[in-house]
Design a protein around this motif. Structure first.
Motif, PDB file in Angstrom:
ATOM      1  N   ALA A   1      -8.795  -3.888  -3.818  1.00  0.00           N
ATOM      2  CA  ALA A   1      -9.205  -4.639  -5.006  1.00  0.00           C
ATOM      3  C   ALA A   1     -10.623  -5.179  -4.864  1.00  0.00           C
ATOM      4  N   HIS A   2     -10.998  -5.538  -3.648  1.00  0.00           N
ATOM      5  CA  HIS A   2     -12.316  -6.134  -3.409  1.00  0.00           C
ATOM      6  C   HIS A   2     -13.417  -5.075  -3.356  1.00  0.00           C
ATOM      7  N   HIS A   3     -13.154  -3.949  -2.666  1.00  0.00           N
ATOM      8  CA  HIS A   3     -14.215  -2.979  -2.402  1.00  0.00           C
ATOM      9  C   HIS A   3     -14.208  -1.770  -3.340  1.00  0.00           C
ATOM     10  N   LYS A   4     -13.070  -1.470  -3.963  1.00  0.00           N
ATOM     11  CA  LYS A   4     -12.967  -0.337  -4.877  1.00  0.00           C
ATOM     12  C   LYS A   4     -13.560   0.954  -4.273  1.00  0.00           C
ATOM     13  N   PRO A   5     -13.082   1.398  -3.121  1.00  0.00           N
ATOM     14  CA  PRO A   5     -13.625   2.631  -2.528  1.00  0.00           C
ATOM     15  C   PRO A   5     -13.435   3.822  -3.462  1.00  0.00           C
ATOM     16  N   LYS A   6     -14.267   4.834  -3.290  1.00  0.00           N
ATOM     17  CA  LYS A   6     -14.194   6.010  -4.153  1.00  0.00           C
ATOM     18  C   LYS A   6     -12.961   6.857  -3.866  1.00  0.00           C
ATOM     19  N   ALA A   7     -12.486   6.799  -2.642  1.00  0.00           N
ATOM     20  CA  ALA A   7     -11.307   7.587  -2.273  1.00  0.00           C
ATOM     21  C   ALA A   7     -10.534   6.882  -1.173  1.00  0.00           C
ATOM     22  N   ILE A   8      -9.202   6.978  -1.261  1.00  0.00           N
ATOM     23  CA  ILE A   8      -8.315   6.480  -0.212  1.00  0.00           C
ATOM     24  C   ILE A   8      -7.637   7.707   0.387  1.00  0.00           C
ATOM     25  N   VAL A   9      -7.857   7.935   1.668  1.00  0.00           N
ATOM     26  CA  VAL A   9      -7.312   9.110   2.348  1.00  0.00           C
ATOM     27  C   VAL A   9      -6.158   8.658   3.248  1.00  0.00           C
ATOM     28  N   TYR A  10      -5.027   9.338   3.145  1.00  0.00           N
ATOM     29  CA  TYR A  10      -3.824   8.965   3.891  1.00  0.00           C
ATOM     30  C   TYR A  10      -3.411  10.072   4.856  1.00  0.00           C
ATOM     31  N   GLU A  11      -2.738   9.658   5.927  1.00  0.00           N
ATOM     32  CA  GLU A  11      -2.078  10.589   6.845  1.00  0.00           C
ATOM     33  C   GLU A  11      -0.755   9.973   7.255  1.00  0.00           C
ATOM     34  N   ASN A  12       0.306  10.789   7.258  1.00  0.00           N
ATOM     35  CA  ASN A  12       1.609  10.301   7.696  1.00  0.00           C
ATOM     36  C   ASN A  12       2.497  11.504   7.997  1.00  0.00           C
ATOM     37  N   VAL A  13       3.747  11.229   8.350  1.00  0.00           N
ATOM     38  CA  VAL A  13       4.674  12.318   8.659  1.00  0.00           C
ATOM     39  C   VAL A  13       5.074  13.056   7.390  1.00  0.00           C
ATOM     40  N   CYS A  14       5.522  14.285   7.566  1.00  0.00           N
ATOM     41  CA  CYS A  14       5.863  15.125   6.419  1.00  0.00           C
ATOM     42  C   CYS A  14       7.014  14.574   5.579  1.00  0.00           C
ATOM     43  N   GLU A  15       7.851  13.745   6.193  1.00  0.00           N
ATOM     44  CA  GLU A  15       9.013  13.231   5.464  1.00  0.00           C
ATOM     45  C   GLU A  15       8.642  12.169   4.429  1.00  0.00           C
ATOM     46  N   TRP A  16       7.448  11.592   4.556  1.00  0.00           N
ATOM     47  CA  TRP A  16       7.099  10.442   3.710  1.00  0.00           C
ATOM     48  C   TRP A  16       7.150  10.721   2.209  1.00  0.00           C
ATOM     49  N   PRO A  17       6.550  11.803   1.699  1.00  0.00           N
ATOM     50  CA  PRO A  17       6.531  11.958   0.238  1.00  0.00           C
ATOM     51  C   PRO A  17       7.902  12.158  -0.397  1.00  0.00           C
ATOM     52  N   GLU A  18       8.868  12.684   0.362  1.00  0.00           N
ATOM     53  CA  GLU A  18      10.204  12.904  -0.214  1.00  0.00           C
ATOM     54  C   GLU A  18      11.194  11.791   0.115  1.00  0.00           C
ATOM     55  N   TRP A  19      10.741  10.773   0.854  1.00  0.00           N
ATOM     56  CA  TRP A  19      11.683   9.748   1.297  1.00  0.00           C
ATOM     57  C   TRP A  19      12.339   9.059   0.103  1.00  0.00           C
ATOM     58  N   GLN A  20      13.677   9.063   0.099  1.00  0.00           N
ATOM     59  CA  GLN A  20      14.471   8.473  -0.977  1.00  0.00           C
ATOM     60  C   GLN A  20      13.997   8.969  -2.340  1.00  0.00           C
ATOM     61  N   GLY A  21      13.840  10.278  -2.426  1.00  0.00           N
ATOM     62  CA  GLY A  21      13.449  10.879  -3.682  1.00  0.00           C
ATOM     63  C   GLY A  21      12.026  10.567  -4.112  1.00  0.00           C
ATOM     64  N   GLY A  22      11.167  10.260  -3.146  1.00  0.00           N
ATOM     65  CA  GLY A  22       9.773   9.949  -3.465  1.00  0.00           C
ATOM     66  C   GLY A  22       9.522   8.489  -3.785  1.00  0.00           C
ATOM     67  N   ARG A  23      10.515   7.630  -3.565  1.00  0.00           N
ATOM     68  CA  ARG A  23      10.393   6.219  -3.945  1.00  0.00           C
ATOM     69  C   ARG A  23       9.288   5.509  -3.170  1.00  0.00           C
ATOM     70  N   SER A  24       9.212   5.754  -1.869  1.00  0.00           N
ATOM     71  CA  SER A  24       8.209   5.085  -1.051  1.00  0.00           C
ATOM     72  C   SER A  24       6.794   5.467  -1.490  1.00  0.00           C
ATOM     73  N   LEU A  25       6.567   6.763  -1.675  1.00  0.00           N
ATOM     74  CA  LEU A  25       5.246   7.229  -2.098  1.00  0.00           C
ATOM     75  C   LEU A  25       4.883   6.662  -3.466  1.00  0.00           C
ATOM     76  N   ALA A  26       5.852   6.614  -4.363  1.00  0.00           N
ATOM     77  CA  ALA A  26       5.605   6.097  -5.712  1.00  0.00           C
ATOM     78  C   ALA A  26       5.243   4.609  -5.683  1.00  0.00           C
ATOM     79  N   LEU A  27       5.898   3.841  -4.805  1.00  0.00           N
ATOM     80  CA  LEU A  27       5.605   2.413  -4.714  1.00  0.00           C
ATOM     81  C   LEU A  27       4.188   2.172  -4.204  1.00  0.00           C
ATOM     82  N   VAL A  28       3.792   2.921  -3.168  1.00  0.00           N
ATOM     83  CA  VAL A  28       2.435   2.784  -2.637  1.00  0.00           C
ATOM     84  C   VAL A  28       1.425   3.200  -3.696  1.00  0.00           C
TER      85      VAL A  28
END
Length: 324
Positions: free
Chosen positions: A101-128
Protein backbone atom coordinates in the motif's frame (compact mmCIF):
# COMPACT_ATOMS: atom_id res chain seq x y z
CA UNK A 1 17.45 0.08 -19.16
CA UNK A 2 17.84 1.84 -15.83
CA UNK A 3 18.14 -0.74 -13.02
CA UNK A 4 14.91 -1.34 -11.13
CA UNK A 5 15.05 -1.62 -7.37
CA UNK A 6 13.87 -4.78 -5.66
CA UNK A 7 12.86 -5.56 -2.09
CA UNK A 8 12.58 -9.25 -1.22
CA UNK A 9 10.45 -10.62 1.63
CA UNK A 10 10.73 -14.04 3.32
CA UNK A 11 14.21 -13.79 1.86
CA UNK A 12 15.71 -17.02 3.13
CA UNK A 13 19.42 -17.09 2.42
CA UNK A 14 19.15 -14.55 -0.42
CA UNK A 15 18.27 -16.61 -3.48
CA UNK A 16 16.29 -13.78 -5.07
CA UNK A 17 19.30 -11.46 -4.96
CA UNK A 18 21.43 -14.20 -6.54
CA UNK A 19 18.77 -14.62 -9.25
CA UNK A 20 18.95 -10.89 -10.00
CA UNK A 21 22.70 -11.07 -10.56
CA UNK A 22 23.51 -9.89 -14.09
CA UNK A 23 20.07 -8.32 -14.61
CA UNK A 24 19.16 -4.62 -14.36
CA UNK A 25 17.79 -5.19 -10.86
CA UNK A 26 19.27 -3.63 -7.74
CA UNK A 27 18.51 -5.17 -4.36
CA UNK A 28 17.77 -2.58 -1.68
CA UNK A 29 17.25 -5.09 1.13
CA UNK A 30 15.13 -7.93 2.37
CA UNK A 31 13.09 -9.28 5.26
CA UNK A 32 13.87 -12.60 6.98
CA UNK A 33 13.17 -13.53 10.60
CA UNK A 34 15.11 -16.84 10.80
CA UNK A 35 18.55 -15.97 12.20
CA UNK A 36 20.63 -18.54 10.27
CA UNK A 37 19.06 -17.56 6.96
CA UNK A 38 19.48 -13.87 7.77
CA UNK A 39 23.16 -14.40 8.68
CA UNK A 40 23.75 -16.19 5.37
CA UNK A 41 21.99 -13.37 3.52
CA UNK A 42 24.29 -10.87 5.24
CA UNK A 43 27.42 -12.94 4.54
CA UNK A 44 26.72 -12.83 0.81
CA UNK A 45 25.15 -9.43 0.26
CA UNK A 46 26.61 -7.23 2.96
CA UNK A 47 23.38 -5.98 4.49
CA UNK A 48 21.26 -7.59 7.17
CA UNK A 49 17.56 -8.05 6.32
CA UNK A 50 14.68 -6.73 8.38
CA UNK A 51 13.21 -9.26 10.83
CA UNK A 52 9.54 -9.91 11.59
CA UNK A 53 7.37 -8.83 8.64
CA UNK A 54 4.67 -7.55 10.99
CA UNK A 55 7.13 -5.14 12.60
CA UNK A 56 8.56 -3.58 9.42
CA UNK A 57 7.86 0.14 8.99
CA UNK A 58 7.23 0.64 5.22
CA UNK A 59 8.45 4.23 5.47
CA UNK A 60 11.92 2.94 6.39
CA UNK A 61 12.20 1.00 3.13
CA UNK A 62 13.72 2.77 0.15
CA UNK A 63 11.28 3.11 -2.81
CA UNK A 64 11.35 0.10 -5.12
CA UNK A 65 9.67 -1.24 -8.27
CA UNK A 66 9.72 -5.03 -7.75
CA UNK A 67 8.63 -6.90 -4.62
CA UNK A 68 9.65 -10.53 -4.39
CA UNK A 69 7.95 -12.81 -1.87
CA UNK A 70 8.64 -16.45 -1.08
CA UNK A 71 6.31 -17.23 1.88
CA UNK A 72 6.85 -20.25 4.11
CA UNK A 73 5.76 -23.29 2.10
CA UNK A 74 5.33 -25.71 5.02
CA UNK A 75 1.55 -25.10 5.38
CA UNK A 76 1.05 -26.43 1.83
CA UNK A 77 4.04 -28.67 1.08
CA UNK A 78 3.76 -32.45 1.04
CA UNK A 79 6.87 -32.38 3.23
CA UNK A 80 5.08 -30.21 5.81
CA UNK A 81 1.93 -30.54 7.91
CA UNK A 82 -0.37 -29.41 5.09
CA UNK A 83 -2.68 -27.52 7.43
CA UNK A 84 -2.96 -24.56 5.08
CA UNK A 85 -4.55 -21.39 6.38
CA UNK A 86 -4.74 -22.82 9.90
CA UNK A 87 -0.94 -22.58 10.11
CA UNK A 88 0.27 -19.21 11.48
CA UNK A 89 3.03 -19.11 8.86
CA UNK A 90 0.45 -19.07 6.06
CA UNK A 91 -0.87 -15.72 7.30
CA UNK A 92 2.50 -13.97 7.29
CA UNK A 93 2.04 -13.11 3.60
CA UNK A 94 -0.66 -10.64 4.61
CA UNK A 95 2.04 -8.68 6.42
CA UNK A 96 3.03 -7.49 2.94
CA UNK A 97 -0.08 -5.35 2.61
CA UNK A 98 1.21 -2.23 4.40
CA UNK A 99 4.41 -2.38 2.31
CA UNK A 100 2.45 -2.76 -0.94
CA UNK A 101 0.00 0.00 0.00
CA UNK A 102 2.87 2.37 0.78
CA UNK A 103 5.22 1.67 -2.14
CA UNK A 104 2.88 0.44 -4.92
CA UNK A 105 5.57 -1.65 -6.69
CA UNK A 106 5.07 -2.30 -10.39
CA UNK A 107 5.13 -6.06 -9.91
CA UNK A 108 4.90 -8.57 -7.07
CA UNK A 109 6.75 -11.79 -7.88
CA UNK A 110 5.95 -14.94 -5.87
CA UNK A 111 7.55 -18.36 -5.41
CA UNK A 112 6.06 -21.27 -3.49
CA UNK A 113 5.35 -24.99 -3.69
CA UNK A 114 3.25 -26.36 -6.53
CA UNK A 115 0.40 -27.26 -4.19
CA UNK A 116 -0.30 -23.63 -3.25
CA UNK A 117 -2.55 -22.50 -6.14
CA UNK A 118 -4.90 -25.49 -5.79
CA UNK A 119 -4.98 -25.58 -1.99
CA UNK A 120 -8.60 -25.96 -0.84
CA UNK A 121 -9.85 -25.30 -4.33
CA UNK A 122 -7.68 -22.21 -4.78
CA UNK A 123 -8.95 -20.50 -1.62
CA UNK A 124 -5.52 -19.57 -0.28
CA UNK A 125 -4.35 -18.07 -3.58
CA UNK A 126 -7.62 -16.17 -3.96
CA UNK A 127 -7.33 -14.67 -0.46
CA UNK A 128 -3.78 -13.44 -1.07
CA UNK A 129 -4.74 -12.12 -4.49
CA UNK A 130 -7.80 -10.20 -3.26
CA UNK A 131 -5.83 -8.61 -0.40
CA UNK A 132 -3.56 -6.89 -2.91
CA UNK A 133 -6.08 -6.36 -5.72
CA UNK A 134 -7.68 -3.60 -3.68
CA UNK A 135 -4.40 -1.70 -3.89
CA UNK A 136 -4.54 -1.64 -7.68
CA UNK A 137 -3.24 -5.02 -8.86
CA UNK A 138 -4.44 -7.62 -11.32
CA UNK A 139 -5.61 -10.93 -9.80
CA UNK A 140 -2.86 -13.40 -9.01
CA UNK A 141 -5.48 -16.12 -9.50
CA UNK A 142 -5.67 -15.18 -13.20
CA UNK A 143 -4.22 -18.15 -15.17
CA UNK A 144 -2.02 -15.70 -17.09
CA UNK A 145 -0.33 -14.65 -13.86
CA UNK A 146 1.29 -17.90 -12.76
CA UNK A 147 2.99 -21.10 -13.86
CA UNK A 148 4.53 -24.23 -12.36
CA UNK A 149 8.15 -24.50 -13.45
CA UNK A 150 10.63 -27.35 -13.11
CA UNK A 151 14.23 -26.34 -12.39
CA UNK A 152 15.59 -29.37 -14.28
CA UNK A 153 14.28 -27.86 -17.52
CA UNK A 154 16.28 -24.71 -16.83
CA UNK A 155 19.65 -26.45 -16.65
CA UNK A 156 19.78 -27.14 -12.90
CA UNK A 157 21.12 -30.50 -11.71
CA UNK A 158 18.09 -31.01 -9.48
CA UNK A 159 14.38 -31.39 -9.99
CA UNK A 160 12.49 -28.69 -8.10
CA UNK A 161 8.96 -27.99 -9.28
CA UNK A 162 7.66 -24.69 -7.98
CA UNK A 163 4.84 -22.20 -8.38
CA UNK A 164 5.87 -18.79 -9.71
CA UNK A 165 3.45 -15.89 -9.97
CA UNK A 166 3.62 -12.28 -11.13
CA UNK A 167 0.92 -9.93 -9.86
CA UNK A 168 1.16 -6.82 -12.01
CA UNK A 169 -0.05 -3.36 -11.12
CA UNK A 170 -3.16 -2.52 -13.14
CA UNK A 171 -1.34 -0.11 -15.44
CA UNK A 172 0.49 -3.14 -16.89
CA UNK A 173 -1.08 -5.87 -19.03
CA UNK A 174 -0.95 -9.56 -17.96
CA UNK A 175 -1.20 -10.50 -21.64
CA UNK A 176 2.41 -9.31 -21.96
CA UNK A 177 3.64 -12.04 -19.64
CA UNK A 178 5.51 -14.53 -21.82
CA UNK A 179 6.33 -17.34 -19.43
CA UNK A 180 9.62 -19.15 -20.02
CA UNK A 181 9.27 -22.78 -21.04
CA UNK A 182 12.73 -24.05 -21.92
CA UNK A 183 13.60 -27.65 -22.50
CA UNK A 184 17.34 -27.55 -22.00
CA UNK A 185 19.22 -30.86 -22.00
CA UNK A 186 18.96 -32.66 -18.67
CA UNK A 187 21.97 -31.92 -16.46
CA UNK A 188 22.89 -35.01 -14.41
CA UNK A 189 23.90 -34.73 -10.79
CA UNK A 190 27.24 -36.28 -11.69
CA UNK A 191 28.35 -32.97 -13.26
CA UNK A 192 28.43 -31.22 -9.87
CA UNK A 193 29.85 -33.98 -7.68
CA UNK A 194 33.07 -33.75 -5.74
CA UNK A 195 35.48 -36.71 -5.90
CA UNK A 196 34.28 -39.45 -3.54
CA UNK A 197 37.59 -39.41 -1.71
CA UNK A 198 36.87 -35.81 -0.61
CA UNK A 199 33.55 -36.76 0.98
CA UNK A 200 34.22 -40.19 2.46
CA UNK A 201 32.48 -39.19 5.69
CA UNK A 202 29.18 -39.06 3.75
CA UNK A 203 29.40 -42.62 2.39
CA UNK A 204 26.68 -44.99 3.58
CA UNK A 205 28.10 -48.24 4.97
CA UNK A 206 24.86 -50.21 4.99
CA UNK A 207 24.67 -53.35 2.88
CA UNK A 208 20.91 -53.96 2.87
CA UNK A 209 20.00 -51.94 -0.22
CA UNK A 210 16.89 -53.24 -1.95
CA UNK A 211 17.23 -52.58 -5.70
CA UNK A 212 14.20 -51.48 -7.63
CA UNK A 213 13.26 -50.69 -11.21
CA UNK A 214 10.62 -48.06 -10.56
CA UNK A 215 9.59 -46.46 -13.86
CA UNK A 216 11.12 -43.06 -14.45
CA UNK A 217 8.25 -40.54 -14.96
CA UNK A 218 10.12 -38.42 -17.53
CA UNK A 219 13.49 -37.27 -18.86
CA UNK A 220 13.82 -34.55 -16.19
CA UNK A 221 12.98 -36.82 -13.26
CA UNK A 222 15.44 -38.38 -10.75
CA UNK A 223 16.38 -42.01 -11.39
CA UNK A 224 15.44 -44.20 -8.43
CA UNK A 225 17.66 -47.28 -8.13
CA UNK A 226 16.80 -48.65 -4.69
CA UNK A 227 15.83 -48.02 -1.10
CA UNK A 228 16.48 -49.07 2.48
CA UNK A 229 13.89 -50.33 4.97
CA UNK A 230 10.24 -49.86 3.96
CA UNK A 231 9.48 -49.64 0.26
CA UNK A 232 9.54 -46.00 -0.97
CA UNK A 233 9.16 -44.66 2.58
CA UNK A 234 12.60 -44.38 4.13
CA UNK A 235 16.02 -43.82 2.59
CA UNK A 236 15.63 -43.55 -1.17
CA UNK A 237 18.69 -44.11 -3.36
CA UNK A 238 18.94 -42.28 -6.67
CA UNK A 239 21.42 -42.49 -9.52
CA UNK A 240 23.79 -39.60 -10.17
CA UNK A 241 23.04 -40.13 -13.87
CA UNK A 242 19.85 -38.11 -13.46
CA UNK A 243 19.03 -34.87 -11.65
CA UNK A 244 18.94 -34.83 -7.86
CA UNK A 245 15.60 -35.26 -6.15
CA UNK A 246 14.10 -32.15 -4.57
CA UNK A 247 15.97 -31.08 -1.45
CA UNK A 248 13.58 -30.47 1.43
CA UNK A 249 14.40 -28.74 4.67
CA UNK A 250 12.63 -31.30 6.86
CA UNK A 251 14.92 -34.20 6.01
CA UNK A 252 18.28 -32.76 5.06
CA UNK A 253 20.42 -33.46 8.12
CA UNK A 254 23.18 -36.04 8.35
CA UNK A 255 21.20 -38.39 10.58
CA UNK A 256 17.77 -38.08 8.91
CA UNK A 257 16.02 -39.99 6.17
CA UNK A 258 17.35 -37.70 3.45
CA UNK A 259 18.01 -39.12 0.01
CA UNK A 260 21.15 -41.04 -0.89
CA UNK A 261 22.88 -41.23 -4.25
CA UNK A 262 24.74 -43.89 -6.17
CA UNK A 263 27.73 -41.78 -7.21
CA UNK A 264 29.98 -44.61 -8.46
CA UNK A 265 29.72 -48.39 -8.69
CA UNK A 266 29.26 -49.59 -5.12
CA UNK A 267 29.39 -46.07 -3.62
CA UNK A 268 26.19 -44.79 -2.03
CA UNK A 269 26.30 -41.56 -0.05
CA UNK A 270 24.71 -38.30 0.97
CA UNK A 271 25.57 -35.12 -0.89
CA UNK A 272 27.90 -32.50 0.51
CA UNK A 273 26.79 -28.89 0.96
CA UNK A 274 28.98 -27.91 -1.98
CA UNK A 275 27.24 -30.46 -4.20
CA UNK A 276 23.74 -29.43 -3.09
CA UNK A 277 24.61 -25.78 -3.59
CA UNK A 278 25.93 -26.44 -7.09
CA UNK A 279 22.90 -28.56 -8.01
CA UNK A 280 20.61 -25.73 -6.93
CA UNK A 281 22.49 -23.26 -9.12
CA UNK A 282 24.43 -21.37 -6.46
CA UNK A 283 28.01 -20.98 -7.62
CA UNK A 284 31.05 -21.79 -5.53
CA UNK A 285 31.23 -18.08 -4.69
CA UNK A 286 28.09 -18.43 -2.55
CA UNK A 287 28.84 -18.66 1.17
CA UNK A 288 26.74 -20.69 3.62
CA UNK A 289 28.63 -20.25 6.92
CA UNK A 290 26.67 -22.90 8.81
CA UNK A 291 27.17 -26.51 10.00
CA UNK A 292 26.02 -29.26 7.66
CA UNK A 293 22.52 -29.77 9.05
CA UNK A 294 21.62 -26.07 9.13
CA UNK A 295 23.17 -25.38 5.71
CA UNK A 296 21.26 -28.32 4.21
CA UNK A 297 17.98 -27.05 5.68
CA UNK A 298 18.65 -23.57 4.26
CA UNK A 299 19.19 -25.06 0.81
CA UNK A 300 16.13 -27.25 1.23
CA UNK A 301 13.95 -24.21 1.83
CA UNK A 302 15.60 -22.06 -0.83
CA UNK A 303 14.81 -21.51 -4.50
CA UNK A 304 16.71 -22.22 -7.71
CA UNK A 305 18.13 -18.87 -8.90
CA UNK A 306 18.31 -19.99 -12.53
CA UNK A 307 14.52 -20.32 -12.75
CA UNK A 308 13.73 -17.10 -10.90
CA UNK A 309 16.23 -15.24 -13.10
CA UNK A 310 14.11 -16.09 -16.15
CA UNK A 311 10.93 -15.02 -14.35
CA UNK A 312 12.63 -11.73 -13.48
CA UNK A 313 13.73 -11.34 -17.09
CA UNK A 314 10.12 -11.79 -18.25
CA UNK A 315 8.88 -9.29 -15.65
CA UNK A 316 11.47 -6.70 -16.69
CA UNK A 317 10.33 -7.05 -20.29
CA UNK A 318 6.73 -6.27 -19.29
CA UNK A 319 7.71 -3.30 -17.14
CA UNK A 320 9.99 -1.91 -19.88
CA UNK A 321 6.96 -1.54 -22.17
CA UNK A 322 5.63 1.07 -19.76
CA UNK A 323 2.34 1.35 -17.94
CA UNK A 324 -0.92 2.41 -19.48
Amino acid sequence: MKPLKMFDVFSGMGGAVEAARGLPIESIGGCEWEKNAAATYWANWGHYPFGNIWEVDPAKIEPFEILFASPDCSPYSRAGKQNGLRHPASRAVFGLEPIIAHHKPKAIVYENVCEWPEWQGGRSLALVSSAFERHGYHPLSDPRAWRKLNSAKFGAATQRKRFFGVQLRKDFDPDDLEWPDPALPMVPLSTVLQPDEEVRHLICRRKDLIPCTRKRPGPYSPVLVGYYERRYCDKMVYSAAGPAATFVRSNSGLSTTSNLYLTAPGVIRKLSITEMRRAMGYGDHYVIPMPYGIAARLLGSSLVPTVLREVFRMTLKVISKGGR
